[in-house]
Scaffold this active site. Sequence first.
Site, short mmCIF file in Angstrom:
data_model
loop_
_atom_site.label_atom_id
_atom_site.label_comp_id
_atom_site.label_asym_id
_atom_site.label_seq_id
_atom_site.Cartn_x
_atom_site.Cartn_y
_atom_site.Cartn_z
CE LYS A 68 -11.72 -5.60 3.09
NZ LYS A 68 -11.25 -4.69 4.15
N GLY B 276 -5.46 9.49 7.85
CA GLY B 276 -5.48 8.80 6.55
C GLY B 276 -5.94 7.36 6.64
CE LYS C 26 -11.90 -3.29 -0.22
NZ LYS C 26 -10.62 -2.86 0.31
CG ASP D 218 -13.94 -2.59 3.15
OD1 ASP D 218 -13.51 -2.59 1.98
OD2 ASP D 218 -13.29 -3.06 4.11
N GLY E 58 -6.28 -7.92 3.46
CA GLY E 58 -4.94 -7.45 3.09
C GLY E 58 -3.90 -8.54 3.01
CB VAL F 84 -10.60 -11.26 1.85
CG1 VAL F 84 -11.13 -11.49 3.26
CG2 VAL F 84 -11.74 -11.35 0.85
CD GLU G 45 -11.02 4.93 1.49
OE1 GLU G 45 -10.77 5.74 0.59
OE2 GLU G 45 -10.31 3.95 1.76
CB ILE H 114 -4.67 -12.29 6.58
CG1 ILE H 114 -4.39 -11.30 7.71
CG2 ILE H 114 -4.98 -13.68 7.13
CD1 ILE H 114 -5.56 -11.09 8.67
N GLY I 194 -2.95 -1.33 3.52
CA GLY I 194 -1.64 -0.67 3.39
C GLY I 194 -0.86 -1.25 2.24
P1 NAP Z 1 -5.78 4.34 -4.87
O1 NAP Z 1 -4.62 4.67 -4.00
O2 NAP Z 1 -6.90 5.32 -4.98
O3 NAP Z 1 -5.19 4.04 -6.34
C1 NAP Z 1 -6.02 3.82 -7.45
C2 NAP Z 1 -5.16 3.89 -8.70
O4 NAP Z 1 -5.96 3.58 -9.81
C3 NAP Z 1 -4.55 5.27 -8.95
O5 NAP Z 1 -3.25 5.15 -9.45
C4 NAP Z 1 -5.46 5.89 -10.00
O6 NAP Z 1 -4.79 6.78 -10.85
C5 NAP Z 1 -5.89 4.64 -10.77
N1 NAP Z 1 -7.24 4.79 -11.31
C6 NAP Z 1 -8.40 4.97 -10.62
N2 NAP Z 1 -9.43 5.07 -11.46
C7 NAP Z 1 -8.91 4.97 -12.72
C8 NAP Z 1 -9.48 5.05 -14.00
N3 NAP Z 1 -10.78 5.25 -14.19
N4 NAP Z 1 -8.66 4.91 -15.07
C9 NAP Z 1 -7.33 4.74 -14.89
N5 NAP Z 1 -6.73 4.67 -13.69
C10 NAP Z 1 -7.53 4.80 -12.62
O7 NAP Z 1 -6.44 2.96 -4.45
P2 NAP Z 1 -5.76 1.78 -3.61
O8 NAP Z 1 -5.89 2.09 -2.16
O9 NAP Z 1 -4.44 1.46 -4.15
O10 NAP Z 1 -6.80 0.58 -3.89
C11 NAP Z 1 -6.82 -0.10 -5.11
C12 NAP Z 1 -7.73 -1.31 -5.01
O11 NAP Z 1 -7.21 -2.18 -4.00
C13 NAP Z 1 -9.16 -1.02 -4.58
O12 NAP Z 1 -10.02 -1.95 -5.19
C14 NAP Z 1 -9.14 -1.25 -3.08
O13 NAP Z 1 -10.40 -1.57 -2.56
C15 NAP Z 1 -8.19 -2.41 -3.00
N6 NAP Z 1 -7.52 -2.56 -1.72
C16 NAP Z 1 -6.85 -1.52 -1.18
C17 NAP Z 1 -6.19 -1.70 0.01
C18 NAP Z 1 -5.42 -0.57 0.63
O14 NAP Z 1 -4.82 -0.78 1.69
N7 NAP Z 1 -5.35 0.60 0.06
C19 NAP Z 1 -6.21 -2.94 0.65
C20 NAP Z 1 -6.89 -4.02 0.06
C21 NAP Z 1 -7.54 -3.82 -1.13
P3 NAP Z 1 -4.19 8.17 -10.30
O15 NAP Z 1 -3.10 7.78 -9.34
O16 NAP Z 1 -3.66 8.88 -11.46
O17 NAP Z 1 -5.33 8.85 -9.61
N1 HSE Z 2 -10.84 0.37 3.99
C1 HSE Z 2 -10.30 -0.92 4.24
C2 HSE Z 2 -10.11 -1.11 5.74
C3 HSE Z 2 -8.98 -1.04 3.50
O1 HSE Z 2 -10.22 -0.14 6.52
O2 HSE Z 2 -9.88 -2.22 6.19
C4 HSE Z 2 -8.57 -2.41 3.10
O3 HSE Z 2 -9.52 -3.19 2.52
#
Ligand code: NAP
Ligand code: HSE
Length: 432
Positions: A207, A189, A107, A203, A136, A134, A192, A138, A304
């Site tokens: 969205k 967890g 996002k 954030d 997750g 946006v 962040e 939904i 998640g």
């Molecule tokens: P994350 O757990 O931190 O995973 C990021 C991944 O990208 C890791 O595998 C990391 O490698 C890799 N990475 C990061 N920077 C890199 C780079 N410069 N070069 C190569 N690989 C790189 O993040 P996430 O929570 O999955 O989130 C990913 C995206 O989805 C973000 O844009 C976030 O805003 C979005 N999002 C997340 C959620 C959620 O629930 N977590 C929900 C909606 C949207 P390593 O593992 O080796 O460190």
């Molecule tokens: N940090 C975001 C939240 C994760 O708490 O909703 C998913 O976008």
Amino acid sequence: MSQPLRVGVAGLGTVGGGVVRLLREQADLLALRCGRPIVVVAASARDLKKKRDVDLSGIRLESDPMALATAKDIDVVVEVMGGSDGPARQLVEAAIANGKSLVTANKALLALHGAEIARLAEAKGTLLGFEASVAGGIPIIKALREGLVGNRVKRLYGILNGTCNYILTTMRETKRDFGDVLAEAQKLGYAEADPSFDIDGVDAAHKLSILAAAAFGAPVNFAGVHVEGIRRVGALDIAFAEELEYRIKLLGVARETENGIEQRVHPCMVSNKTPIAHVDGVFNAVVVEGDFVGTAMFQGRGAGAGPTASAVVADLVDVARGHGLPPFVVPTAKLSAKPVASIEKRRGAYYMRLMVLDRPGVIADITAALRDENVSLESMLQHGRSHGPNDSVPVVLVTHETEELAMRRAVTRIAALNTVIEPPNLIRIEDF
Ligand code: NAP
Ligand code: HSE
């Protein structure tokens, strides 16, 4: 069966791992539904030696995500690395330039560069999906693009950040203060390690700007979002809200007005009789008010591995089926920039909590400032005598509907009174 859709996943963290797992576990179901298999052929991460709790057998691992953008055996790149610029943006642009479809959960990237990325994809004739960016799991982007496409959206609003909703819910349920609950959310967890994007509203603003673009046919305008976070919401405010039969929620609200598009993210008081007041914990909700559909509310998990992977895979299925709909509902050439409606023009009621010295005449000075700005009061609460620092007491004033600018002028005068010992805490009351 036709050729498989060949996927490259950039990022193997929470979301990337979830996508790989879902595609493996639901492979047969997805092949049936798409008429072709969806197969992850390659993936990338920063540290290829890191132990991952997902089966990566048969997947080529790359240390450089750009390898996915150029690989001949990849049809679609899934960008789940994160970051509004740098490697994520370079990868997305390169993948599209190489004619690959692109699915992202990022996002921050879309809020800042969404219109340009959509334009690049359209020019190249590739598909762009960002359902996961946006709320997750939904399917709100699909709802705006497909299910609600026959409506003019009058207003949309929602709980767009699970971390803030968890903190506010826990503060209410346990009567603890913000800092204490934030520390717990970090330990669990949810937040962040640097939680500022969550708790300062950034954030949710990312969205909201994506939703507003899809709802109102305008290029994403993150800079046009008024943003306030939840740091100033205290246990006292939560308790007063309960007494007034409200709940405090961090909401994103977007509306098309005669002055342009209003986009704002801030703590809101909402009546405890509204459904959104009861969306608690890490859950998200989005309410869309359309001219024909009326009010439609979508609720679910906003983050998640499972919910976010569910949304990413929905976009992959669109690619596999060749469903090429305009990412922001209308073709990018038809997105028309609209003015930003200033929050100063917002009309609504306000909750103002003051810490004042418990002296005669204090309330008269405060109400004089409100009177001079033509702000009318609905109610006032003060319980007992001083129990705060320096013999202070909390006083809560609830106004009738008024214009934000008038309220701000009154607050500035009230804050300057030497009997008001803390900056006033102002929370907008939303009438849903
Ligand atoms: P994350 O757990 O931190 O995973 C990021 C991944 O990208 C890791 O595998 C990391 O490698 C890799 N990475 C990061 N920077 C890199 C780079 N410069 N070069 C190569 N690989 C790189 O993040 P996430 O929570 O999955 O989130 C990913 C995206 O989805 C973000 O844009 C976030 O805003 C979005 N999002 C997340 C959620 C959620 O629930 N977590 C929900 C909606 C949207 P390593 O593992 O080796 O460190
Ligand atoms: N940090 C975001 C939240 C994760 O708490 O909703 C998913 O976008």
